[in-house]
Design an enzyme around this catalytic site. Sequence first.
Site, PDB file in Angstrom:
ATOM      1  N   TYR A  99       0.819  -1.210   0.000  1.00 29.80           N
ATOM      2  CA  TYR A  99       0.000   0.000   0.000  1.00 29.80           C
ATOM      3  C   TYR A  99       0.855   1.263   0.000  1.00 29.80           C
ATOM      4  O   TYR A  99       0.407   2.313  -0.436  1.00 29.80           O
ATOM      5  CB  TYR A  99      -0.919   0.022   1.226  1.00 29.80           C
ATOM      6  CG  TYR A  99      -2.206  -0.726   1.030  1.00 29.80           C
ATOM      7  CD1 TYR A  99      -2.204  -2.084   0.739  1.00 29.80           C
ATOM      8  CD2 TYR A  99      -3.431  -0.079   1.152  1.00 29.80           C
ATOM      9  CE1 TYR A  99      -3.377  -2.772   0.578  1.00 29.80           C
ATOM     10  CE2 TYR A  99      -4.617  -0.768   0.989  1.00 29.80           C
ATOM     11  CZ  TYR A  99      -4.590  -2.120   0.704  1.00 29.80           C
ATOM     12  OH  TYR A  99      -5.763  -2.792   0.539  1.00 29.80           O
ATOM     13  N   LYS A 138       3.607 -15.120   2.224  1.00 28.44           N
ATOM     14  CA  LYS A 138       3.954 -15.870   1.014  1.00 28.44           C
ATOM     15  C   LYS A 138       5.469 -16.037   0.997  1.00 28.44           C
ATOM     16  O   LYS A 138       6.153 -15.615   0.062  1.00 28.44           O
ATOM     17  CB  LYS A 138       3.441 -15.136  -0.238  1.00 28.44           C
ATOM     18  CG  LYS A 138       1.954 -15.333  -0.498  1.00 28.44           C
ATOM     19  CD  LYS A 138       1.582 -16.768  -0.875  1.00 28.44           C
ATOM     20  CE  LYS A 138       2.064 -17.108  -2.280  1.00 28.44           C
ATOM     21  NZ  LYS A 138       1.716 -18.539  -2.619  1.00 28.44           N
ATOM     22  N   ASP A 171      -2.321 -18.072   0.893  1.00 26.86           N
ATOM     23  CA  ASP A 171      -3.335 -18.719   0.044  1.00 26.86           C
ATOM     24  C   ASP A 171      -3.955 -19.902   0.781  1.00 26.86           C
ATOM     25  O   ASP A 171      -5.178 -20.104   0.750  1.00 26.86           O
ATOM     26  CB  ASP A 171      -2.748 -19.132  -1.326  1.00 26.86           C
ATOM     27  CG  ASP A 171      -1.450 -19.939  -1.222  1.00 26.86           C
ATOM     28  OD1 ASP A 171      -0.863 -20.004  -0.119  1.00 26.86           O
ATOM     29  OD2 ASP A 171      -1.033 -20.508  -2.249  1.00 26.86           O
ATOM     30  N   ASP A 223      -6.103  -7.241   4.012  1.00 21.56           N
ATOM     31  CA  ASP A 223      -7.257  -6.637   3.336  1.00 21.56           C
ATOM     32  C   ASP A 223      -8.131  -7.735   2.731  1.00 21.56           C
ATOM     33  O   ASP A 223      -9.347  -7.761   2.915  1.00 21.56           O
ATOM     34  CB  ASP A 223      -6.755  -5.686   2.248  1.00 21.56           C
ATOM     35  CG  ASP A 223      -7.897  -5.006   1.509  1.00 21.56           C
ATOM     36  OD1 ASP A 223      -8.843  -4.541   2.181  1.00 21.56           O
ATOM     37  OD2 ASP A 223      -7.839  -4.943   0.270  1.00 21.56           O
ATOM     38  N   ASP A 236     -11.958  -9.442   4.249  1.00 26.03           N
ATOM     39  CA  ASP A 236     -13.230  -9.470   3.506  1.00 26.03           C
ATOM     40  C   ASP A 236     -13.758 -10.905   3.427  1.00 26.03           C
ATOM     41  O   ASP A 236     -14.955 -11.157   3.592  1.00 26.03           O
ATOM     42  CB  ASP A 236     -13.057  -8.923   2.082  1.00 26.03           C
ATOM     43  CG  ASP A 236     -13.337  -7.425   1.983  1.00 26.03           C
ATOM     44  OD1 ASP A 236     -13.178  -6.727   3.006  1.00 26.03           O
ATOM     45  OD2 ASP A 236     -13.716  -6.952   0.898  1.00 26.03           O
TER      46      ASP A 236
HETATM   47  C1  IPM Z   1     -10.295  -1.595   3.843  1.00 25.56           C
HETATM   48  C2  IPM Z   1     -10.556  -0.984   2.501  1.00 25.56           C
HETATM   49  C3  IPM Z   1      -9.440  -0.009   2.187  1.00 25.56           C
HETATM   50  C4  IPM Z   1      -8.169  -0.818   2.095  1.00 25.56           C
HETATM   51  C5  IPM Z   1      -9.648   0.842   0.921  1.00 25.56           C
HETATM   52  C6  IPM Z   1     -10.911   1.647   0.980  1.00 25.56           C
HETATM   53  C7  IPM Z   1      -8.471   1.735   0.636  1.00 25.56           C
HETATM   54  O1  IPM Z   1     -10.699  -1.966   1.547  1.00 25.56           O
HETATM   55  O2  IPM Z   1     -10.155  -0.847   4.814  1.00 25.56           O
HETATM   56  O3  IPM Z   1     -10.243  -2.820   3.932  1.00 25.56           O
HETATM   57  O4  IPM Z   1      -7.854  -1.405   1.038  1.00 25.56           O
HETATM   58  O5  IPM Z   1      -7.460  -0.865   3.098  1.00 25.56           O
HETATM   59 MG    MG Z   2     -10.730  -3.929   2.333  1.00 23.30          MG
END
Ligand code: IPM
Ligand code: MG
Length: 359
Positions: free
Chosen positions: A138, A188, A220, A244, A248
């Site tokens: 990032y 990884k 993975d 990240d 999710d």
């Molecule tokens: C998160 C989001 C952010 C990230 C985006 C909005 C930049 O996906 O906080 O998980 O990738 O960190």
């Molecule tokens: Mg995210």
Amino acid sequence: MKLRIAVLPGDGIGPEVCAEAVAVLQALGLDLELHTALVGGCAIDAQGTALPDEALRIAQDADAVLFGAVGMAKFDKDPTAKVRPEQAILGLRKGLGLFANLRPVKAYDALLDASTLKPEVIRGVDLIILRELTGGTYFGKPQGQSGEAPHRQAVDTTFYTEDEVRRLMIMAFELARGRKKKVTQADKANVMATGRLWRQVAHEVREEYPDVEYEDMYADACAMHLLRNPRAFDIIATENLFGDILSDEASMLTGSMGMLPSASLGDALNRHGYRRGLYEPIHGAAHDIAGQGVANPLAMILSAAMMLRWSFGLHREAERIEQAVARALDDGLRCGDIKQPGTTVLGTREMGQAVIARL
Ligand code: IPM
Ligand code: MG
């Protein structure tokens, strides 16, 4: 004590869900000093930058930050745009030194059937994704696109120092000590030099925590095991980009992204001697449902609970919020994202009120 909180609602459903979190805090009778500012796409429209100096200053002066969401589709169309809504959250994380992102994933019994996964797989899941937040891909340089078609090229850089890895791993082991005493480090190392650094440093830190079980896992494989046997995890410590993605994925263990809060912490302490932190739901701006009053505010409300716990030491108040949320779910109340047959679907405001009624 006076809770000085920066409220940065941002874009999309951010303002709607933020309003409910603030209403819950007010209902607890806390002494709040709120400072609001625009961030994200709305700040670009108004002031030409995603993170105006004023917003960063308000966040730096506060004991804690409540953050909604940022992102706007119109800024995604130009791949070379220099100004993007996401710069707001990245700038805040970096500007406040918030290197550790806690994303707790806890399966609610009432929502076992709302997940696309089988109830017997997700029942009892209680894990935390501990994501490194201010390093890695990032922030690594060089980053960018150059050249003209058909010779366009782009580069991202993954870079870590051992100090960045060590402080995150220390937090992982400390967290595990107060919980199920297990740390899984996902990298990884079979492909990436940074992964091999993570592994070396994790092994060094592990020596200090003989009471905590430790395992390395390729990221993975970790993605696969999260769906196969999520109960096996306690703390998953990992770098920025993998965190990240894995968070999710893990959010679906709870039925919906609309349920997942997060806390971003650094080492800096606030005026009350607790960690200064930024608290945000992980779901993002969700423009498709913005402004309709239907977004699920529970992740934002649960983020406010994490704020009370981590930045103010108000454990009892945090638990009151968490239990009120659980009771609302037990009573069959849902927002559109987690609705099931036989449940009552509420809008954003009504769900906020339902939580307040159960505090
Ligand atoms: C998160 C989001 C952010 C990230 C985006 C909005 C930049 O996906 O906080 O998980 O990738 O960190
Ligand atoms: Mg995210």
